[in-house]
Design an enzyme around this catalytic site. Structure first.
Site, PDB file in Angstrom:
ATOM      1  CE  LYS A  22      -2.226   3.056   3.106  1.00 36.42           C
ATOM      2  NZ  LYS A  22      -1.730   3.788   4.290  1.00 36.42           N
ATOM      3  NE  ARG A  99       0.952  13.262   6.505  1.00 42.89           N
ATOM      4  CZ  ARG A  99       0.859  14.542   6.806  1.00 42.89           C
ATOM      5  NH1 ARG A  99      -0.310  15.053   7.080  1.00 42.89           N
ATOM      6  NH2 ARG A  99       1.924  15.328   6.836  1.00 42.89           N
ATOM      7  CB  CYS A 123      -4.283   7.455  10.374  1.00 38.29           C
ATOM      8  SG  CYS A 123      -4.834   5.984   9.495  1.00 38.29           S
ATOM      9  NE  ARG A 128       0.446  11.229   9.683  1.00 40.51           N
ATOM     10  CZ  ARG A 128       0.053  10.155   8.998  1.00 40.51           C
ATOM     11  NH1 ARG A 128       0.927   9.227   8.680  1.00 40.51           N
ATOM     12  NH2 ARG A 128      -1.193  10.014   8.623  1.00 40.51           N
ATOM     13  N   PRO A 129       3.174  17.460  10.086  1.00 42.80           N
ATOM     14  CG  PRO A 129       4.843  18.825  10.983  1.00 42.80           C
ATOM     15  CD  PRO A 129       4.045  17.582  11.274  1.00 42.80           C
ATOM     16  CG  ASP A 131       7.678  21.525   8.586  1.00 45.84           C
ATOM     17  OD1 ASP A 131       7.060  20.472   8.779  1.00 45.84           O
ATOM     18  OD2 ASP A 131       8.721  21.824   9.198  1.00 45.84           O
ATOM     19  CG  ASP A 313       3.044   2.033   9.153  1.00 47.71           C
ATOM     20  OD1 ASP A 313       2.636   2.925   9.917  1.00 47.71           O
ATOM     21  OD2 ASP A 313       3.048   2.162   7.915  1.00 47.71           O
ATOM     22  NE  ARG A 405      -6.773   5.324   4.888  1.00 42.09           N
ATOM     23  CZ  ARG A 405      -5.783   5.560   5.752  1.00 42.09           C
ATOM     24  NH1 ARG A 405      -5.949   5.301   7.037  1.00 42.09           N
ATOM     25  NH2 ARG A 405      -4.643   6.044   5.338  1.00 42.09           N
TER      26      ARG A 405
END
Length: 427
Positions: A22, A99, A123, A128-129, A131, A313, A405
């Site tokens: 995935k 995302r 999620c 989790r920016p 930038d 994960d 997902r």
């Protein structure tokens, strides 16, 4: 809304085919934006996120053609062609659900010189920016604007320039966006402190098959010489190391024996080492992995880390497995600050878990008891499935859209190896 019902206590035994990854598939799909020619991806998993990303590409004017699986693949074949982009805007309604949609940012700017992408969702496992994604593009000359929940990136003159990207911390997504942006930039680019995950290697190998010039693949320093254009290719998605690790935990928590077929063993060394330390027998058989747990499980001390370390994960799945281990295990989550939301749900099933900050202490219990539980994110969902496989009585897992997902044909695969599991629709 669908639920999954599990009547636990069965020892799993048999063969489980491992699907395409995935996390790799969602990185390879946007590569099609970098060329006018067709990109054909084989071994593409049947997942909600893959379908969602295909829909996003369609919104940009990209055509997608899906074929059935070939005999050597478990998943589908998709041919993607972006011969003419009709939009460079990735809208909120699609991006908020996934995302990975942010990964169209780099290739769109690289191909069209501009991109407008909604700030992403996905999620709820912590901050989790993006930038680092934006700083990477700025290093290649992009101009960035943030307004009304959207990111707009433009390349002066219509094309990015080569640049030097130095990440202050390892970021898989930012590395992926930087690589895809750099392959068609004017001149050379150097990406330092790049992520080394196997999915990054898969991305780079696919781009090389499309004509990109990339050196240092699999290392922390990637050097790219931009090409004026890339061409089409046919590429096979790598096996899913997280899915394989999840089914290995299923064998372990049920005291079972599973042969995981179609595995990239080299990508799973940290997972394999942790399983063996817990007392699980692992046998490598070419591209298969035989996993057996017949003498009980021992406790572990684990800390998540970027590849080649223990994957974040896999943390939730190991936590579920360790609820049945003898003694106390200590898990430390270093990647995401909010990735223990499955703990209260496991506790409903009788698990003994104490969380202090980013550290969780898991004390093994004699038994788990089936209960109604609610999934909070993708990997947390799988932890509840694993607990349900070992629990006495019936477990009901709600919000299974999270599972859809990231796990292809979950009930089918588990039923085939002895699990008593079914999906029930309330509608």
């Amino acid at each position: 809304m669908d639920r999954i019902l599990i009547r636990g206590g069965n020892r799993l035994s048999g063969r489980v085919p491992i699907s395409g990854a995935k996390n790799s598939a969602l990185t390879l799909l946007p590569c099609a934006l970098l060329t006018e020619e067709p990109l054909t991806l084989r071994n593409l998993p049947r997942l909600a996120d893959v379908d969602g990303f295909g829909h996003l590409l369609n919104q940009l004017g990209v055509s997608t053609l899906i074929e059935g699986a070939r005999p050597e693949d478990f998943g589908r074949v998709m041919t993607i062609r972006a011969n003419r982009l009709t939009s460079t805007v990735a809208p909120y309604d699609i991006v908020r659900k996934m995302r990975a949609s942010i990964l169209v940012l780099g290739p769109l700017v690289g191909r069209a010189g501009e991109a407008t992408v909604s700030l992403p969702g996905g999620c709820a496992i912590g901050n989790r920016p993006i930038d680092l994604h934006l700083k990477a593009l700025e290093a290649m000359g992009a101009e960035i604007e943030l307004a009304a929940g959207y990111v707009r990136a433009t390349a002066p003159g219509g094309r990015l320039a080569g640049g030097r990207v130095v990440f202050p911390m390892v970021s898989v997504g930012a590395t992926e966006n930087a690589v895809m942006a750099a392959v068609t930039a004017r001149g050379g680019s150097i990406i330092e402190n790049a992520a080394r995950e196997p999915e990054i290697v898969d991305l780079c190998n696919c781009l090389v098959a499309m004509g990109a010039s990339i050196n240092g693949i699999g290392t922390e320093t990637i050097e790219i010489e931009g090409r004026d254009r890339l061409h089409g290719a046919t590429y096979r998605v790598m096996p899913d190391r997280i899915e394989a690790g999840s089914y290995a935990c299923a064998a372990a928590i049920t005291g079972g024996a599973l042969e995981l077929v179609g595995v990239a063993v080299a990508d799973m060394r940290a997972t394999i080492a942790a399983l063996e330390e817990a007392g699980v027998t692992i046998e490598e058989r070419g591209d298969s992995l035989f996993v057996e747990a017949k003498n009980g499980l021992g406790p572990l001390t684990l800390s998540t880390a970027p590849f080649p370390g223990f994957a974040t994960d896999m943390q939730a799945q190991f936590m579920a497995m360790l609820t049945r281990a003898g003694g106390a295990s200590v898990l430390t989550e270093t990647i995401f600050e909010n990735r223990y939301m499955h703990v209260p749900e496991l506790a409903r099933m009788g698990a003994d878990i104490q969380v202090r900050g980013r550290t969780a202490v898991v004390r093994g219990v004699d038994r788990l008891i089936g209960a109604p539980v609610m999934a909070t994110d993708l990997r947390a969902s799988m932890s509840l499935i694993l607990a349900g496989l070992a629990a006495q009585g019936e477990t009901q897992v709600q919000r299974v859209y999270h599972l859809d997902r990231g796990y292809e044909r979950l009930e089918e695969k588990l039923s085939a190896v002895g699990a008593d599991i079914e999906r029930v629709s309330d509608g």
